[in-house]
Write a protein that holds these residues in place. Sequence first.
Motif, PDB file in Angstrom:
ATOM      1  N   ALA A  73     -82.351   6.352  31.350  1.00 27.92           N
ATOM      2  CA  ALA A  73     -82.085   7.686  30.799  1.00 27.92           C
ATOM      3  C   ALA A  73     -80.678   8.193  31.121  1.00 27.92           C
ATOM      4  CB  ALA A  73     -83.120   8.676  31.342  1.00 27.92           C
ATOM      5  N   PHE A  74     -80.178   7.836  32.296  1.00 27.98           N
ATOM      6  CA  PHE A  74     -78.891   8.383  32.766  1.00 27.98           C
ATOM      7  C   PHE A  74     -78.034   7.250  33.334  1.00 27.98           C
ATOM      8  CE2 PHE A  74     -82.456  11.274  33.588  1.00 27.98           C
ATOM      9  CZ  PHE A  74     -82.130  12.338  32.758  1.00 27.98           C
ATOM     10  N   PRO A  75     -77.553   6.361  32.478  1.00 30.48           N
ATOM     11  CA  PRO A  75     -76.873   5.154  32.988  1.00 30.48           C
ATOM     12  C   PRO A  75     -75.580   5.441  33.726  1.00 30.48           C
ATOM     13  CG  PRO A  75     -76.655   5.340  30.600  1.00 30.48           C
ATOM     14  CD  PRO A  75     -77.660   6.370  31.016  1.00 30.48           C
ATOM     15  N   ASP A  76     -74.975   6.610  33.522  1.00 32.53           N
ATOM     16  CA  ASP A  76     -73.692   6.906  34.169  1.00 32.53           C
ATOM     17  C   ASP A  76     -73.837   7.613  35.508  1.00 32.53           C
ATOM     18  OD1 ASP A  76     -72.352   5.744  32.072  1.00 32.53           O
ATOM     19  OD2 ASP A  76     -72.107   7.633  30.975  1.00 32.53           O
ATOM     20  N   HIS A  77     -75.035   8.030  35.853  1.00 35.26           N
ATOM     21  CA  HIS A  77     -75.226   8.819  37.072  1.00 35.26           C
ATOM     22  C   HIS A  77     -75.279   7.932  38.320  1.00 35.26           C
ATOM     23  CE1 HIS A  77     -77.192  12.497  34.886  1.00 35.26           C
ATOM     24  NE2 HIS A  77     -76.013  12.154  34.396  1.00 35.26           N
ATOM     25  N   ARG A  78     -74.805   8.479  39.432  1.00 33.43           N
ATOM     26  CA  ARG A  78     -75.012   7.816  40.711  1.00 33.43           C
ATOM     27  C   ARG A  78     -76.448   8.049  41.186  1.00 33.43           C
ATOM     28  NH1 ARG A  78     -70.639   9.294  45.086  1.00 33.43           N
ATOM     29  NH2 ARG A  78     -71.307  11.416  44.582  1.00 33.43           N
ATOM     30  N   ILE A  79     -76.934   7.166  42.045  1.00 32.38           N
ATOM     31  CA  ILE A  79     -78.278   7.314  42.609  1.00 32.38           C
ATOM     32  C   ILE A  79     -78.216   7.018  44.103  1.00 32.38           C
ATOM     33  CG2 ILE A  79     -80.682   6.525  42.556  1.00 32.38           C
ATOM     34  CD1 ILE A  79     -80.222   5.566  39.694  1.00 32.38           C
ATOM     35  N   LEU A  80     -78.751   7.942  44.902  1.00 39.05           N
ATOM     36  CA  LEU A  80     -78.945   7.700  46.329  1.00 39.05           C
ATOM     37  C   LEU A  80     -80.429   7.465  46.532  1.00 39.05           C
ATOM     38  CD1 LEU A  80     -78.012   7.659  49.308  1.00 39.05           C
ATOM     39  CD2 LEU A  80     -78.386  10.145  49.356  1.00 39.05           C
ATOM     40  N   ALA A  81     -80.800   6.212  46.798  1.00 33.23           N
ATOM     41  CA  ALA A  81     -82.204   5.850  46.966  1.00 33.23           C
ATOM     42  C   ALA A  81     -82.448   5.384  48.395  1.00 33.23           C
ATOM     43  CB  ALA A  81     -82.602   4.754  45.977  1.00 33.23           C
ATOM     44  N   GLU A  82     -83.599   5.741  48.944  1.00 40.99           N
ATOM     45  CA  GLU A  82     -83.853   5.478  50.369  1.00 40.99           C
ATOM     46  C   GLU A  82     -83.713   4.008  50.715  1.00 40.99           C
ATOM     47  OE1 GLU A  82     -87.756   6.363  51.928  1.00 40.99           O
ATOM     48  OE2 GLU A  82     -86.857   6.861  53.855  1.00 40.99           O
ATOM     49  N   GLU A  83     -84.226   3.125  49.867  1.00 43.49           N
ATOM     50  CA  GLU A  83     -84.196   1.702  50.212  1.00 43.49           C
ATOM     51  C   GLU A  83     -82.971   0.984  49.688  1.00 43.49           C
ATOM     52  OE1 GLU A  83     -86.320   1.102  52.335  1.00 43.49           O
ATOM     53  OE2 GLU A  83     -87.607   2.850  51.988  1.00 43.49           O
ATOM     54  N   SER A  84     -82.380   1.443  48.586  1.00 47.27           N
ATOM     55  CA  SER A  84     -81.246   0.757  47.973  1.00 47.27           C
ATOM     56  C   SER A  84     -79.905   1.336  48.383  1.00 47.27           C
ATOM     57  CB  SER A  84     -81.361   0.820  46.437  1.00 47.27           C
ATOM     58  OG  SER A  84     -82.565   0.261  45.993  1.00 47.27           O
ATOM     59  N   GLY A  85     -79.903   2.521  49.004  1.00 44.44           N
ATOM     60  CA  GLY A  85     -78.649   3.155  49.372  1.00 44.44           C
ATOM     61  C   GLY A  85     -77.982   3.838  48.188  1.00 44.44           C
ATOM     62  N   LEU A  87     -76.015   3.979  44.909  1.00 46.24           N
ATOM     63  CA  LEU A  87     -75.717   3.121  43.768  1.00 46.24           C
ATOM     64  C   LEU A  87     -74.668   3.808  42.906  1.00 46.24           C
ATOM     65  CD1 LEU A  87     -79.418   2.197  42.893  1.00 46.24           C
ATOM     66  CD2 LEU A  87     -77.819   0.955  44.370  1.00 46.24           C
ATOM     67  N   ALA A  88     -73.609   3.101  42.598  1.00 47.54           N
ATOM     68  CA  ALA A  88     -72.470   3.684  41.893  1.00 47.54           C
ATOM     69  C   ALA A  88     -72.818   4.046  40.456  1.00 47.54           C
ATOM     70  CB  ALA A  88     -71.297   2.709  41.913  1.00 47.54           C
ATOM     71  N   GLY A  89     -72.060   5.008  39.905  1.00 40.99           N
ATOM     72  CA  GLY A  89     -72.176   5.391  38.501  1.00 40.99           C
ATOM     73  C   GLY A  89     -70.816   5.818  37.986  1.00 40.99           C
ATOM     74  N   ALA A  90     -70.634   5.794  36.677  1.00 36.35           N
ATOM     75  CA  ALA A  90     -69.328   6.133  36.105  1.00 36.35           C
ATOM     76  C   ALA A  90     -69.016   7.618  36.239  1.00 36.35           C
ATOM     77  CB  ALA A  90     -69.288   5.711  34.634  1.00 36.35           C
ATOM     78  N   ASP A  91     -70.057   8.451  36.351  1.00 38.81           N
ATOM     79  CA  ASP A  91     -69.877   9.905  36.424  1.00 38.81           C
ATOM     80  C   ASP A  91     -70.246  10.386  37.823  1.00 38.81           C
ATOM     81  OD1 ASP A  91     -69.800  12.619  36.162  1.00 38.81           O
ATOM     82  OD2 ASP A  91     -71.054  12.708  34.359  1.00 38.81           O
ATOM     83  N   ASP A  92     -69.237  10.687  38.651  1.00 36.54           N
ATOM     84  CA  ASP A  92     -69.497  11.099  40.029  1.00 36.54           C
ATOM     85  C   ASP A  92     -70.067  12.508  40.134  1.00 36.54           C
ATOM     86  OD1 ASP A  92     -68.653   8.707  40.980  1.00 36.54           O
ATOM     87  OD2 ASP A  92     -66.654   9.381  41.559  1.00 36.54           O
ATOM     88  N   ALA A  93     -70.064  13.263  39.029  1.00 35.96           N
ATOM     89  CA  ALA A  93     -70.563  14.641  39.082  1.00 35.96           C
ATOM     90  C   ALA A  93     -72.067  14.686  39.354  1.00 35.96           C
ATOM     91  CB  ALA A  93     -70.251  15.372  37.785  1.00 35.96           C
ATOM     92  N   TRP A  94     -72.761  13.635  38.917  1.00 32.74           N
ATOM     93  CA  TRP A  94     -74.219  13.654  38.999  1.00 32.74           C
ATOM     94  C   TRP A  94     -74.722  12.603  39.969  1.00 32.74           C
ATOM     95  CZ3 TRP A  94     -76.526  17.584  36.596  1.00 32.74           C
ATOM     96  CH2 TRP A  94     -75.837  18.203  35.551  1.00 32.74           C
ATOM     97  N   CYS A  95     -75.686  12.991  40.773  1.00 28.19           N
ATOM     98  CA  CYS A  95     -76.286  12.036  41.710  1.00 28.19           C
ATOM     99  C   CYS A  95     -77.778  12.335  41.867  1.00 28.19           C
ATOM    100  CB  CYS A  95     -75.586  12.104  43.066  1.00 28.19           C
ATOM    101  SG  CYS A  95     -76.200  10.863  44.260  1.00 28.19           S
ATOM    102  N   TRP A  96     -78.593  11.340  41.596  1.00 26.28           N
ATOM    103  CA  TRP A  96     -80.033  11.449  41.842  1.00 26.28           C
ATOM    104  C   TRP A  96     -80.318  11.055  43.287  1.00 26.28           C
ATOM    105  CZ3 TRP A  96     -83.592  13.160  38.254  1.00 26.28           C
ATOM    106  CH2 TRP A  96     -83.139  13.281  36.938  1.00 26.28           C
ATOM    107  N   VAL A  97     -81.245  11.769  43.899  1.00 25.23           N
ATOM    108  CA  VAL A  97     -81.663  11.456  45.270  1.00 25.23           C
ATOM    109  C   VAL A  97     -83.145  11.093  45.218  1.00 25.23           C
ATOM    110  CG1 VAL A  97     -81.847  12.286  47.642  1.00 25.23           C
ATOM    111  CG2 VAL A  97     -79.950  13.069  46.185  1.00 25.23           C
TER     112      VAL A  97
END
Length: 291
Positions: A73-85, A87-97
């Motif tokens: 759904a959001f391929p450009d967003h960063r993701i902070l996941a507990e087990e994966s740490g 994860l980079a994304g092209a758009d630094d404005a958005w980050c899923w936790v």
Amino acid sequence: MGPSNVVNSLRDLVMPPGIAVDVAITAAEEAGEAIRTGLGGALAIRAKGSAGDLVTDLDLRAENIILGHLRRAFPDHRILAEESGLLAGADDAWCWVVDPLDGTNNIAIGLPVCTVGIALCHYGTPVVGVVYEPLTGHTWSAVRGRGANGPDGRLWQPPSVRGDSAPVLAWLQGYPVGRADPIARAMRLTLEANSRRLIQLWSPLLCWIMLARGDIDGFVGYRAGVVDLPAGALIARESGVEITDFGGAPLDDTIDPLGSEVDFIAGSPHMAAELARWVKAAAEVAVTGLR
């Protein structure tokens, strides 16, 4: 979900509202269903890090499900996941936790108290929060400035009905906090002395929901991790809960994906002020004999 549904700005997020919420709810509920099903079988459990934390195959299975939904759904967003740490994304404005299974230590000992938490942050500020409880199948969600919702509709923290009884409080300390940490011991002793019960569920997201529903009166976190904070804290804040730092000032809830620890006090305005006084008083408590 096709490319036209990809969210890339706050305007897209809130107008029309709900795309991010819908994706997060779908991901959390699917992950929660995998957890619920997996609890009926044998668990693969191993230690994680040096602080006594654990990870199970259910944590990894749930996280993979959630990451799949968010990446589609959001391929450009960063993701902070507990087990994966992080994860980079092209758009630094958005980050899923993402906290795929909040309560791993509980289920590792056969205690089915756990939740799934997903938050979306915009330049570090939580704007969407979703918490799902696999055992009950209940979902709670919030959009910043638009309130919080639960299984029975709008979520408002009810006024306290304590009367003359002491409050029921929840306590959270981060994994880096050792058993002999004098600050943690002093605060726990002080809070226990002033409360009817001091609970420690090891699923802090569930504590946030209990606080938002009015099941408990206050919640104190010492050196808490950032992964399990934003989803629950946003839902509690949007339900009317006041959240401060240990000095009693409003808590800056901006999340640093590379940060690791947060101190907080949460409750009704009256309870938060009372908790701030007790936390301050704990600084005068000397605990000896710690090892």
